[in-house]
Design a protein around this motif. Sequence first.
Motif, PDB file in Angstrom:
ATOM      1  N   VAL A 271       9.644  -8.848 -42.880  1.00  0.00           N
ATOM      2  CA  VAL A 271       9.244  -7.827 -41.740  1.00  0.00           C
ATOM      3  C   VAL A 271      10.197  -6.702 -41.502  1.00  0.00           C
ATOM      4  O   VAL A 271      11.493  -7.227 -41.526  1.00  0.00           O
ATOM      5  CB  VAL A 271       9.038  -8.796 -40.283  1.00  0.00           C
ATOM      6  CG1 VAL A 271       8.993  -7.585 -39.008  1.00  0.00           C
ATOM      7  CG2 VAL A 271       7.881  -9.766 -40.047  1.00  0.00           C
ATOM      8  N   GLU A 272       9.852  -5.615 -41.255  1.00  0.00           N
ATOM      9  CA  GLU A 272      10.928  -4.434 -41.230  1.00  0.00           C
ATOM     10  C   GLU A 272      11.106  -4.348 -39.665  1.00  0.00           C
ATOM     11  O   GLU A 272      10.006  -3.947 -39.204  1.00  0.00           O
ATOM     12  CB  GLU A 272      10.507  -3.246 -42.083  1.00  0.00           C
ATOM     13  CG  GLU A 272      11.483  -2.208 -41.690  1.00  0.00           C
ATOM     14  CD  GLU A 272      10.950  -0.954 -42.746  1.00  0.00           C
ATOM     15  OE1 GLU A 272      11.322  -0.838 -43.855  1.00  0.00           O
ATOM     16  OE2 GLU A 272      10.388   0.043 -42.085  1.00  0.00           O
ATOM     17  N   LEU A 273      12.426  -4.342 -39.303  1.00  0.00           N
ATOM     18  CA  LEU A 273      12.720  -3.971 -38.047  1.00  0.00           C
ATOM     19  C   LEU A 273      13.654  -2.825 -37.976  1.00  0.00           C
ATOM     20  O   LEU A 273      14.369  -2.618 -38.769  1.00  0.00           O
ATOM     21  CB  LEU A 273      13.379  -5.297 -37.227  1.00  0.00           C
ATOM     22  CG  LEU A 273      12.536  -6.308 -37.568  1.00  0.00           C
ATOM     23  CD1 LEU A 273      13.391  -7.801 -37.048  1.00  0.00           C
ATOM     24  CD2 LEU A 273      11.256  -6.395 -36.661  1.00  0.00           C
ATOM     25  N   THR A 274      13.479  -1.927 -36.962  1.00  0.00           N
ATOM     26  CA  THR A 274      14.422  -0.932 -36.694  1.00  0.00           C
ATOM     27  C   THR A 274      15.199  -1.109 -35.148  1.00  0.00           C
ATOM     28  O   THR A 274      14.567  -1.673 -34.252  1.00  0.00           O
ATOM     29  CB  THR A 274      13.767   0.508 -36.715  1.00  0.00           C
ATOM     30  OG1 THR A 274      12.723   0.458 -35.703  1.00  0.00           O
ATOM     31  CG2 THR A 274      13.069   0.955 -37.861  1.00  0.00           C
ATOM     32  N   ILE A 275      16.358  -0.778 -35.261  1.00  0.00           N
ATOM     33  CA  ILE A 275      17.024  -1.098 -34.050  1.00  0.00           C
ATOM     34  C   ILE A 275      17.707   0.356 -33.453  1.00  0.00           C
ATOM     35  O   ILE A 275      18.145   1.086 -33.933  1.00  0.00           O
ATOM     36  CB  ILE A 275      18.304  -1.722 -34.275  1.00  0.00           C
ATOM     37  CG1 ILE A 275      17.878  -3.296 -34.783  1.00  0.00           C
ATOM     38  CG2 ILE A 275      19.219  -1.945 -33.215  1.00  0.00           C
ATOM     39  CD1 ILE A 275      18.992  -4.092 -35.474  1.00  0.00           C
ATOM     40  N   ASP A 276      17.315   0.419 -32.153  1.00  0.00           N
ATOM     41  CA  ASP A 276      17.652   1.656 -31.442  1.00  0.00           C
ATOM     42  C   ASP A 276      19.155   2.054 -31.576  1.00  0.00           C
ATOM     43  O   ASP A 276      20.041   1.272 -31.284  1.00  0.00           O
ATOM     44  CB  ASP A 276      17.154   1.667 -30.076  1.00  0.00           C
ATOM     45  CG  ASP A 276      15.735   1.977 -29.930  1.00  0.00           C
ATOM     46  OD1 ASP A 276      14.862   2.182 -30.953  1.00  0.00           O
ATOM     47  OD2 ASP A 276      15.164   1.764 -28.705  1.00  0.00           O
ATOM     48  N   GLY A 277      19.570   3.199 -32.030  1.00  0.00           N
ATOM     49  CA  GLY A 277      21.096   3.440 -32.372  1.00  0.00           C
ATOM     50  C   GLY A 277      21.591   2.546 -33.323  1.00  0.00           C
ATOM     51  O   GLY A 277      22.977   2.670 -33.446  1.00  0.00           O
ATOM     52  N   GLY A 278      20.920   2.179 -34.315  1.00  0.00           N
ATOM     53  CA  GLY A 278      21.589   1.312 -35.143  1.00  0.00           C
ATOM     54  C   GLY A 278      20.598   1.344 -36.716  1.00  0.00           C
ATOM     55  O   GLY A 278      20.182   2.529 -37.246  1.00  0.00           O
TER      56      GLY A 278
END
Length: 482
Positions: free
Chosen positions: A193-200
Amino acid sequence: MADTMTVAAGDKIRCDACPVMCYIKPGAAGACDRYANHDGTLVRVDPHVVLERTVSHGGKLVPFQVSGDWDGKIVRQPELFVTAIGAGTTYPDYKPAPFIVSSEVDGVDMVTVVTEGIFSYCGVKVKIDTDRYLGPETATVRADGEAVGHVTTSEYGSQMLSLGGVHHLTGGSKKEGRVTCDTLMDLSNCKAVELTIDGGATVVVQAGRPPIVNGVAEERMRVGCGSATIGMFAKQWHGKVDEVVVVDDHITGVLSEHQAGKLLDIADTGIKMKGRRSTPGRYFQVADPGTGWGGTNISDPLSILGPFNAKEARPGLTMLMVSTTGEHASYYVLDEALKPIETEMPADLKFSVERIQENCEPALCTVLFMGGAGGSLRAGVTDNPVRLTRSVKDALTRVTSGGAPVYVWPGGGITFMVDVTQMPAGAFGYVPTPALVAPIEFTMKLSDYAALGGHMDYVRPLSSLRDSAEVRPMPYLPGRRA
């Protein structure tokens, strides 16, 4: 597996295995793809799974004692363990669990109660082994642009994420709930699963596999913080280099100032570090977090140094700068102006960097499914549900998930966590309420089951499952996907 609770609606039948209550046409499946209309009968699409604890499927057993009469069994138990995978649910709560199976172990009558639980209150805890900065604590974690969780604390060489939970499943938009459910199910079924992190960062997570951070696969988990690395390898550096700086986003270590260096009589070098000095040889906040050296945002390690003190430094002084994984390393010699000049690293120092790398464990992602077992789960076991909770707390009842051991949290209720890599493939499903469907099993003495008000009229012998078309035997291979 047929389900007797069906309601006709024209040529359709109504499924009551979850709150969605789908009307299903002949030859079609419900919204969850788990139940279907087969010639007017509601059936569970996947057969019920039992685990065969044998070596006939390639499993390897290692004896824990040398004995001439050891028969290869780790523990005395039946050859079959009944899981809840494919068993069906107890919705709308009052129905007994789909399988309540009795067997005899060492002359003791036992019973295993299995059901597929519908978990609206569930999530996953993700441990990502990386030195790289993924994002600030409490930052929102997104999948397909939707909020599915948040960043929690950083633990020794790992970053933790908390994903899912009832607020993301039910408290936001329909899309947020659907994406959260899909994300939890894919992670629990060991899919990437691809996850994106706000500010990261953007990170690809898959249980049992290395994390991929901003498109780069992580290889190593740090050997320790900068200070710990100094303590571990100080003796190996003694006499080979004058100064060592282990760059780390959290605790950067300096050999000459560190207690390990003092005990080895390493002389002061006049080094000046940026950041906040904690205790001798230990510095905080030498740089901002990032994906560079030691989890900082730097690509040039000299940027964390100030001018050397001319009263203590000397031309020709040597210095090794290295990250906590050994991924980055440079060797310097001070010139006449006491400025570090990068020089080819001597072989013995290259060996020490390789030793750091050798002591780093492989970077992996760990996914723990976490759910609270209430409602239909407990009522499907006993007509007095609180007795089951007390039985679990008193260690009279053992809880498993898909045959895998679980950790049950202290305190109220039956809140458990399970390592998804220990479970058979495809153990998790969903219902579009949205909620996850996960297997759970309760095993206890038959006498204890009767005492807690169990559904004794529904107990069936294990032998009734051995050759049944309802079940699908699978090998039990601890630590491996089946």
